[in-house]
Design a protein around this motif. Sequence first.
Motif, PDB file in Angstrom:
ATOM      1  N   ARG A  35      71.942  25.966  40.694  1.00 57.86           N
ATOM      2  CA  ARG A  35      72.508  24.654  40.945  1.00 57.86           C
ATOM      3  C   ARG A  35      72.715  23.491  39.720  1.00 57.86           C
ATOM      4  O   ARG A  35      73.504  22.848  39.553  1.00 57.86           O
ATOM      5  CB  ARG A  35      71.879  23.663  42.100  1.00 57.86           C
ATOM      6  CG  ARG A  35      72.289  22.492  42.432  1.00 57.86           C
ATOM      7  CD  ARG A  35      71.636  21.810  43.673  1.00 57.86           C
ATOM      8  NE  ARG A  35      72.446  20.843  44.098  1.00 57.86           N
ATOM      9  CZ  ARG A  35      72.146  19.541  43.884  1.00 57.86           C
ATOM     10  NH1 ARG A  35      71.341  19.206  42.910  1.00 57.86           N
ATOM     11  NH2 ARG A  35      73.124  18.381  44.315  1.00 57.86           N
ATOM     12  N   THR A  39      78.916  23.502  37.475  1.00 55.69           N
ATOM     13  CA  THR A  39      79.660  22.261  37.218  1.00 55.69           C
ATOM     14  C   THR A  39      80.605  22.159  38.432  1.00 55.69           C
ATOM     15  O   THR A  39      81.299  20.907  38.677  1.00 55.69           O
ATOM     16  CB  THR A  39      80.402  22.188  36.144  1.00 55.69           C
ATOM     17  OG1 THR A  39      81.164  23.280  36.120  1.00 55.69           O
ATOM     18  CG2 THR A  39      79.186  22.339  34.858  1.00 55.69           C
ATOM     19  N   ASP A  40      80.492  23.048  39.504  1.00 55.95           N
ATOM     20  CA  ASP A  40      81.563  22.671  40.455  1.00 55.95           C
ATOM     21  C   ASP A  40      80.571  22.126  41.438  1.00 55.95           C
ATOM     22  O   ASP A  40      79.905  22.446  42.185  1.00 55.95           O
ATOM     23  CB  ASP A  40      81.814  24.292  40.964  1.00 55.95           C
ATOM     24  CG  ASP A  40      82.808  24.289  42.222  1.00 55.95           C
ATOM     25  OD1 ASP A  40      83.206  23.261  42.756  1.00 55.95           O
ATOM     26  OD2 ASP A  40      82.954  25.527  42.619  1.00 55.95           O
ATOM     27  N   PRO A  41      81.360  20.894  41.932  1.00 54.82           N
ATOM     28  CA  PRO A  41      80.710  20.058  42.996  1.00 54.82           C
ATOM     29  C   PRO A  41      80.474  20.804  44.187  1.00 54.82           C
ATOM     30  O   PRO A  41      79.703  20.567  44.871  1.00 54.82           O
ATOM     31  CB  PRO A  41      81.729  18.785  43.155  1.00 54.82           C
ATOM     32  CG  PRO A  41      82.543  18.703  41.656  1.00 54.82           C
ATOM     33  CD  PRO A  41      82.592  20.234  41.274  1.00 54.82           C
ATOM     34  N   GLY A  42      81.373  21.501  44.602  1.00 56.16           N
ATOM     35  CA  GLY A  42      81.391  22.256  46.144  1.00 56.16           C
ATOM     36  C   GLY A  42      80.125  23.205  46.070  1.00 56.16           C
ATOM     37  O   GLY A  42      79.699  23.369  47.017  1.00 56.16           O
ATOM     38  N   LYS A  44      77.620  23.124  43.991  1.00 56.96           N
ATOM     39  CA  LYS A  44      76.532  22.375  43.775  1.00 56.96           C
ATOM     40  C   LYS A  44      75.879  21.904  45.531  1.00 56.96           C
ATOM     41  O   LYS A  44      74.893  21.872  45.749  1.00 56.96           O
ATOM     42  CB  LYS A  44      76.447  21.018  43.217  1.00 56.96           C
ATOM     43  CG  LYS A  44      76.367  21.238  41.512  1.00 56.96           C
ATOM     44  CD  LYS A  44      76.567  20.009  40.844  1.00 56.96           C
ATOM     45  CE  LYS A  44      76.131  20.265  39.228  1.00 56.96           C
ATOM     46  NZ  LYS A  44      74.900  20.379  38.980  1.00 56.96           N
ATOM     47  N   GLN A  45      77.166  21.452  46.096  1.00 57.49           N
ATOM     48  CA  GLN A  45      76.658  21.051  47.615  1.00 57.49           C
ATOM     49  C   GLN A  45      76.190  22.255  48.338  1.00 57.49           C
ATOM     50  O   GLN A  45      75.137  22.073  49.188  1.00 57.49           O
ATOM     51  CB  GLN A  45      77.801  20.403  48.325  1.00 57.49           C
ATOM     52  CG  GLN A  45      77.449  19.697  49.666  1.00 57.49           C
ATOM     53  CD  GLN A  45      76.364  18.984  49.779  1.00 57.49           C
ATOM     54  OE1 GLN A  45      76.271  17.919  48.852  1.00 57.49           O
ATOM     55  NE2 GLN A  45      75.615  18.827  50.780  1.00 57.49           N
ATOM     56  N   THR A  89      67.355  17.008  45.245  1.00 55.01           N
ATOM     57  CA  THR A  89      68.089  16.258  44.352  1.00 55.01           C
ATOM     58  C   THR A  89      67.315  15.601  43.206  1.00 55.01           C
ATOM     59  O   THR A  89      67.922  15.597  42.103  1.00 55.01           O
ATOM     60  CB  THR A  89      69.250  15.352  45.140  1.00 55.01           C
ATOM     61  OG1 THR A  89      68.305  14.170  45.643  1.00 55.01           O
ATOM     62  CG2 THR A  89      69.853  15.886  45.962  1.00 55.01           C
TER      63      THR A  89
END
Length: 276
Positions: A35, A39-42, A44-45, A89
């Motif tokens: 994570r 760099t991909d927000p999706g 990471k989620q 987080t």
Amino acid sequence: MATAPTATALAPTHCSTPQQRAEREAATQALLQERATTTDPGEKQRLLEHIVELNIEIARGIARRYRDRGAEAEDIEQVACLALVKATTGYRLDSGTPFIGYVVPTIRGEIKKYFRDLAWTVRIPRRLQELQGAITTKVPVLEQELNRQPTTAEIAAYLGAEASEIEEARAAKGCFHVLSLDRPSTSDDGPDLAGSIPANPDQDLEQFETLDQLAPLLEELDDRSRRILHLRFVEAKSQSQIGDDIGLSQMQVSRILKAILNRLRARLGVTTYAAA
């Protein structure tokens, strides 16, 4: 969408042995590392959700230890799960602390904060909260001393407060709900709340946290170190007896034991401790 690595997918979520806890910790660290580099927000989620799912039983286990203390079990569990997300987080990979060593205190702190705020349906200044409690517990004593109902000015002088503060605290009385210690904890014929709260309510939880944090660290030790700890703390043998068992002098056992404990304490962030 990418799939999770096999090692993390197979890691246990319900852990009852040190080996299982170590596997969960390793899998969690791998997901956290992945994570941190994406760099991909999706993505990471998705990884965040996977980490939470992998460790959700930690949150539920802590929440269970706070049941029957005046709050709904579902609400406590929700607070614990949200705290797990917060811890995930906020965790730093370079901290040197196992994930469980960070997440358990975070969850516990959020639950305690929830209980501190639980009784107040409307948030008011802490000073007025404290005064409301003092009025409830101390004014009856003043009434007995005066043998009459005290005035606002007398109450203020007795409690070391301003008369205006006493009036504000009284006005806020409806915002505060005290749970009766005679209230059944789970059902009409169940034990009352007072009977469900142990003398030291956090002792069992602290032991659970310590053991759960220690388990993966103990797995990192070599066989001799684990043997020494077992002889000392499970079989309660003296350092001389341990030395006879493994072929070392008492002084050598003492140095090795001290080094092992210092290492574990450093990993757990413990700064004060009793002698081994």
